[in-house]
Design an enzyme around this catalytic site. Structure first.
Site, short mmCIF file in Angstrom:
data_model
loop_
_atom_site.label_atom_id
_atom_site.label_comp_id
_atom_site.label_asym_id
_atom_site.label_seq_id
_atom_site.Cartn_x
_atom_site.Cartn_y
_atom_site.Cartn_z
N GLU A 265 23.84 38.86 22.02
CA GLU A 265 24.01 37.58 21.32
C GLU A 265 23.15 37.63 20.06
O GLU A 265 21.93 37.80 20.17
CB GLU A 265 23.59 36.41 22.21
CG GLU A 265 23.96 35.07 21.57
CD GLU A 265 23.02 33.93 21.91
OE1 GLU A 265 23.45 32.77 21.80
OE2 GLU A 265 21.85 34.17 22.26
N ASP A 339 26.83 26.81 24.61
CA ASP A 339 26.05 26.27 23.49
C ASP A 339 26.93 25.59 22.44
O ASP A 339 26.41 25.07 21.44
CB ASP A 339 25.30 27.39 22.76
CG ASP A 339 24.20 28.02 23.60
OD1 ASP A 339 23.66 27.35 24.48
OD2 ASP A 339 23.90 29.21 23.35
O1 ISL Z 1 22.55 26.08 19.86
C1 ISL Z 1 21.68 26.66 19.26
C2 ISL Z 1 20.47 26.03 18.75
O2 ISL Z 1 20.79 25.36 17.55
C3 ISL Z 1 21.81 28.06 19.06
O3 ISL Z 1 21.15 28.52 17.96
C4 ISL Z 1 21.26 28.73 20.29
O4 ISL Z 1 19.95 28.37 20.49
C5 ISL Z 1 21.39 30.17 20.10
O5 ISL Z 1 22.75 30.35 20.24
C6 ISL Z 1 20.67 30.95 21.15
O6 ISL Z 1 21.20 30.67 22.39
C7 ISL Z 1 20.69 31.32 23.51
O7 ISL Z 1 19.29 31.27 23.59
C8 ISL Z 1 18.69 29.99 23.79
C9 ISL Z 1 19.40 29.16 24.86
O8 ISL Z 1 18.98 27.83 24.76
C10 ISL Z 1 20.90 29.23 24.74
O9 ISL Z 1 21.51 28.52 25.79
C11 ISL Z 1 21.27 30.66 24.73
O10 ISL Z 1 22.66 30.88 24.75
C12 ISL Z 1 17.28 30.24 24.20
O11 ISL Z 1 17.24 31.10 25.30
#
Ligand code: ISL
Length: 574
Positions: A265, A339
């Site tokens: 990701e 998300d």
């Molecule tokens: O929705 C967001 C914040 O504005 C995205 O930037 C999100 O934080 C980003 O996609 C990273 O996501 C992942 O890491 C985060 C977690 O909260 C999300 O659920 C995860 O998919 C931290 O671990």
């Protein structure tokens, strides 16, 4: 099994908290997933990506992990996971776990030791820094730099006991690990090998391009109106991310001796970087989740600032990724996840008249592009965004903190509501709608977040096995990817790129040609005649309806929000 087996598969994401609750406590669990595996089998998907079920204080719904080798009792036990792996494998489904190693929970033993004293064994596993020169720790402005957290406020938390700050890009309960420390990396790789030995088939790597922090941790730019400096451009895709992923590959996957899948990701990654990350010769990851297409409707003031997005802009972006990764690298294809807002509400048309058609058409486009498609739970049913109306409706730490921060700064909640309704992560997190019954059949208890009212119309029971449903359309698309190598391995030719409402492209592989035509509007779309030249006798292999197929083949007209996939040995128009 070829090394790149994942080119011909579809992945289904389960967000366990909201998938199915087996024990009536209102929170989905692993046994709930086991009980509903038949749904995935029926859909025909090949891989299940399970969002985190590890021990966690649940500050960020499990993305704050306090024990990587333990299962949170909320979700079940390690034995349940073993059983899920075995049952999934019996059903021909591989299991990919979430790997969250940019940060741990502040309740993880490593951090508990780290914060215990300045010379603890794990002190340098996390980013500890003294207050800014000339400032007193804990006071406003004393943070080591101006970085804001993704979840509002400073990215630094003051620790009175040891007189230093620690860095957390996400919540204060998610301290960032120091990846330049070889002990951190070795511990992560050992944990990954432990899970692979248990039988899991790979990892989805959470914000893996944020693990390399810039030397000296410089201040970030501050735009007018920003409360904090922008950390993101400084922490996104640092040069050492490539080194770490190559090292990880060597230490974890190189000698595994069986098929696996890795997906990184990577918010902020561009196509050029994605080519490097996914070039098989570089041995980093198999594919990445890029964010460009889900950030197009983001305005200058951040994620809750919504700007209108046309199909043409969305198409231009995704088709550029298709072209840029056509010879080297590999795309992940997704409309939504835990998300993001619900796809049909965001990119389709969730008005009851158009909802099913547009949900199916979004599926048609995504599942016939080149790359590995991901289905987020409920997307295959056309689940929608949620009619949130009050601050109490929100559960997600990101939304809750944002409401708190903005209302404290004097912004009325009513001004925040449109952005939250459109983009709050809670839209994706309401329970999967299994039935029209109480709590949509998700739980016999009280759900941790209410089900969306439209579960009476939109639910699995009303769709599985029912001709013309969104579910059955997705099932046909998954089957098409398995059967048709022009879908899984073919080249892509963007077509009619200046048409405002028609998304069209060709696929080709070893003499088989496909033509994908998708309408992104309520009005009937006249297909430019040159696109259909040579396709007169073509077969409609998948269509959103019989009318759509007939409309295109006999009159060259695609009804509103419908789509067809034609197969022929005819010639593709230029
Ligand atoms: O929705 C967001 C914040 O504005 C995205 O930037 C999100 O934080 C980003 O996609 C990273 O996501 C992942 O890491 C985060 C977690 O909260 C999300 O659920 C995860 O998919 C931290 O671990």
């Amino acid at each position: 099994m070829p090394r790149d087996w994942w080119k011909g598969v579809v992945v289904y994401q389960v967000y366990p908290r909201s998938f199915a609750d087996s024990d009536g406590d209102g929170v989905g669990d692993i046994r709930g997933v086991i009980e509903r595996l038949g749904h995935l089998e029926r859909l025909g998907v090949d891989v299940l990506w399970l969002s985190p079920v590890y021990c966690s204080p649940q500050d960020d719904n499990g993305y704050d992990i306090s024990d990587y080798r333990g299962i949170d009792p909320l979700f079940g036990t390690l034995e349940d996971v073993d059983e899920l792996i075995a049952r999934a494998h019996d059903a021909g489904i591989r299991l990919v776990m979430d790997l969250v190693v940019n940060h741990t929970s502040d309740e993880h033993a490593w951090f508990v030791d780290s914060r215990s004293s300045r010379d603890s064994e794990h002190r340098d596993w996390y980013w500890w820094r003294p207050p800014r020169k000339g400032h007193v720790g804990g006071e406003a402005g004393a943070e080591p730099n101006n970085w804001g957290s993704f979840f509002s406020g400073s990215a630094w938390e003051w620790d009175e006991a040891t007189g230093e700050y620690y860095l957390h890009l996400f919540s204060r309960k998610q301290p960032d690990l120091v990846w330049s420390n070889p002990d951190v990396r070795a511990a992560v790789y050992a944990m990954m090998r432990w899970w692979l030995a248990r039988g899991v088939d790979g990892f989805r790597m959470d914000v893996i391009n944020l693990i390399d922090k810039p030397d000296g941790l410089p201040d970030g730019d501050k735009k007018l109106g920003d409360l904090w400096g922008q950390a993101f451009p400084l922490v996104s895709t640092g040069p050492r991310v490539h080194d770490y992923l190559q090292e990880m590959h060597g230490q974890v996957f190189a000698d595994l001796g069986r098929p696996y899948l890795t997906v990184g990701e990577m918010p902020g990654v561009d196509a050029e970087q994605a080519r490097l990350f996914t070039d098989p010769a570089r041995r980093e990851v198999d594919m990445v989740f890029q964010f460009e297409h889900v950030d197009l409707d983001k305005g200058p003031s951040g994620k809750f600032d919504i700007v209108p997005l046309t199909m043409a802009e969305l198409r231009a972006n995704l088709m550029r990724w298709q072209v840029e990764l056509d010879d080297v690298g590999w795309n992940s294809l997704y409309w939504d996840n835990h998300d993001q807002p619900r796809a049909v509400s965001r990119f389709g048309d969730d008005d009851p008249v158009w909802r099913e058609r547009s949900a199916k058409t979004l599926g048609t486009v995504l599942h016939t592009l080149r790359g590995t498609p991901y289905v987020y739970q409920g997307e295959e049913l056309g689940m929608t965004n949620v009619p949130f109306s009050a601050p109490e409706d929100f559960r997600d730490i990101e939304s809750v903190n944002y409401i708190r921060e903005q209302t404290a700064a004097g912004v009325p909640f009513s001004d925040l509501l449109p952005g939250l309704r459109f983009r709050s992560r809670d839209n994706a997190r309401t329970p999967v709608q299994w039935t029209a019954g109480e709590h949509a059949g998700f739980t016999r208890g009280e759900p941790w977040i209410p089900v969306t009212p439209n579960h009476e119309e939109i639910n699995a029971e009303a769709q599985v096995g029912v001709e013309g449903s969104v579910f059955e359309h997705y099932r046909a698309l998954v089957a098409l990817r398995h059967e048709e190598r022009a879908v899984s391995h073919g080249t892509v030719t963007p077509l009619a790129m200046d048409h405002p409402d028609l998304w069209a492209f060709g696929r080709e592989h070893e003499g088989t040609r496909l033509l994908v035509l998708a309408s992104f509007t309520r009005e009937p779309v006249e297909v430019p005649p040159e696109l259909l030249e040579g396709w007169e006798g073509a077969e409609a292999v998948v269509a959103t309806s019989g009318d759509a197929a007939a409309g295109v083949l006999t009159h060259g007209v695609l009804p509103g929000w419908e789509s067809v996939v034609l197969r022929s040995s005819g010639t593709l128009a230029e």
